[in-house]
Every structure is written in structure tokens, then in C-alpha cells.
Design a protein around this motif. Structure first.
Motif, PDB file in Angstrom:
ATOM      1  N   MET A 165      46.931   4.524   3.399  1.00  0.00           N
ATOM      2  CA  MET A 165      45.793   5.393   3.158  1.00  0.00           C
ATOM      3  C   MET A 165      44.960   5.489   4.438  1.00  0.00           C
ATOM      4  N   LYS A 166      44.542   6.686   4.757  1.00  0.00           N
ATOM      5  CA  LYS A 166      43.718   6.939   5.936  1.00  0.00           C
ATOM      6  C   LYS A 166      42.313   6.350   5.750  1.00  0.00           C
ATOM      7  N   LYS A 167      41.770   5.774   6.831  1.00  0.00           N
ATOM      8  CA  LYS A 167      40.416   5.212   6.791  1.00  0.00           C
ATOM      9  C   LYS A 167      39.399   6.331   6.577  1.00  0.00           C
ATOM     10  N   LEU A 168      38.391   6.037   5.771  1.00  0.00           N
ATOM     11  CA  LEU A 168      37.336   7.004   5.477  1.00  0.00           C
ATOM     12  C   LEU A 168      36.494   7.274   6.720  1.00  0.00           C
ATOM     13  N   GLU A 169      36.256   8.539   6.997  1.00  0.00           N
ATOM     14  CA  GLU A 169      35.359   8.954   8.071  1.00  0.00           C
ATOM     15  C   GLU A 169      33.973   9.169   7.456  1.00  0.00           C
TER      16      GLU A 169
ATOM     17  N   PRO B  90      25.120  -0.239  -4.096  1.00  0.00           N
ATOM     18  CA  PRO B  90      24.582  -0.161  -2.734  1.00  0.00           C
ATOM     19  C   PRO B  90      25.450   0.771  -1.880  1.00  0.00           C
ATOM     20  N   PHE B  91      24.862   1.308  -0.829  1.00  0.00           N
ATOM     21  CA  PHE B  91      25.531   2.322  -0.014  1.00  0.00           C
ATOM     22  C   PHE B  91      26.922   1.883   0.461  1.00  0.00           C
ATOM     23  N   ARG B  92      27.043   0.689   1.020  1.00  0.00           N
ATOM     24  CA  ARG B  92      28.352   0.234   1.544  1.00  0.00           C
ATOM     25  C   ARG B  92      29.407   0.188   0.445  1.00  0.00           C
ATOM     26  N   LYS B  93      29.023  -0.283  -0.712  1.00  0.00           N
ATOM     27  CA  LYS B  93      29.949  -0.348  -1.848  1.00  0.00           C
ATOM     28  C   LYS B  93      30.338   1.069  -2.282  1.00  0.00           C
ATOM     29  N   LYS B  94      29.370   1.985  -2.284  1.00  0.00           N
ATOM     30  CA  LYS B  94      29.658   3.375  -2.638  1.00  0.00           C
ATOM     31  C   LYS B  94      30.698   3.950  -1.684  1.00  0.00           C
TER      32      LYS B  94
ATOM     33  N   GLU C  32      36.174   5.751  -0.543  1.00  0.00           N
ATOM     34  CA  GLU C  32      37.402   5.592   0.252  1.00  0.00           C
ATOM     35  C   GLU C  32      38.585   5.257  -0.648  1.00  0.00           C
ATOM     36  N   LYS C  33      38.371   4.336  -1.577  1.00  0.00           N
ATOM     37  CA  LYS C  33      39.431   3.928  -2.509  1.00  0.00           C
ATOM     38  C   LYS C  33      39.935   5.113  -3.337  1.00  0.00           C
ATOM     39  N   SER C  34      39.056   6.082  -3.588  1.00  0.00           N
ATOM     40  CA  SER C  34      39.444   7.252  -4.375  1.00  0.00           C
ATOM     41  C   SER C  34      40.316   8.225  -3.578  1.00  0.00           C
ATOM     42  N   GLY C  35      40.440   8.013  -2.267  1.00  0.00           N
ATOM     43  CA  GLY C  35      41.306   8.860  -1.454  1.00  0.00           C
ATOM     44  C   GLY C  35      40.607  10.001  -0.742  1.00  0.00           C
ATOM     45  N   ILE C  36      39.290  10.051  -0.810  1.00  0.00           N
ATOM     46  CA  ILE C  36      38.537  11.072  -0.070  1.00  0.00           C
ATOM     47  C   ILE C  36      38.684  10.785   1.418  1.00  0.00           C
TER      48      ILE C  36
END
Length: 106
Positions: A1-5, A76-80, A85-89
Motif C-alpha cells: 500500500m502506498k504511503k499517505l500523502e 486525535p489527528f494522527r490517529k485519524k 491511510e488504512k482505508s486506502g486513500i
């Protein structure tokens, strides 16, 4: 999975998004309803060979506009960001919500 930007602010966008499919919201909790929205965004982005993008706010808009009505945050923001990211966005644009921003005409 690609890292979230994660991009913090419109002024920090340094590239063009390719055929972006965008959803806009606070997405506190990243609950099942949010995950369903993200799935639809990803499906449409895939269909048009584009990018799935989430636009969200920090802090929660009610914290600025009506602090007495602002619910306690679930995530919290980091968890969000981890849950998104886990959802694949692929990308998140995080806009700092302020009174000034709230006054921009649509």
C-alpha cells in the motif's frame, strides 16, 4: 500500500492531482459511514485513472465557530490520518479551519 500523502494547507500543494476524486468533511472517528464514502471515492478514482483525495479540517470547525457546541473528538489527528491511510486513500489535504477561512465565499 502506498504511503499517505498529507498536505497541510492549500498553499503547500506542490503538484497537480491527476483526475482527483475528492471528498470533503471532518471525518472524526473514521467510522463505517466514512469508510463507505472512501470506498466510493477510491472506486471512482480507479475508474477514471485518478487519485482518491480527502479534504479535512483541523481543528474541528465547531471548535472555532461554536466552541460550546463542539463535541469531544473521537479521534486525535494522527490517529485519524492512520485510519484514512488504512482505508486506502492516497492523499489528504488538511485545511486549518479559522474564522477567516469560514468567511471565504463559495
Amino acid at each position: 500500500m502506498k504511503k499517505l500523502e498529507v498536505i497541510f494547507g492549500v498553499d503547500r500543494i506542490i503538484r497537480l492531482f491527476i483526475n482527483p476524486v475528492v471528498t470533503l468533511g471532518n471525518f472524526d472517528g473514521v467510522h463505517l459511514g466514512h469508510q463507505k464514502i472512501f470506498e466510493k471515492v477510491k472506486e471512482e478514482a480507479s475508474r477514471i485513472h485518478g487519485e482518491a483525495v480527502v479534504i479535512t479540517f483541523e481543528p474541528h470547525p465547531l471548535k472555532i465557530l461554536s466552541p460550546d457546541r463542539c463535541p469531544p473528538l473521537l479521534t486525535p489527528f494522527r490517529k485519524k490520518m492512520m485510519l484514512i491511510e488504512k482505508s486506502g486513500i492516497q492523499s489528504v489535504l488538511c485545511i486549518e479551519f479559522s474564522r477567516f477561512f469560514s468567511g471565504f465565499p463559495l
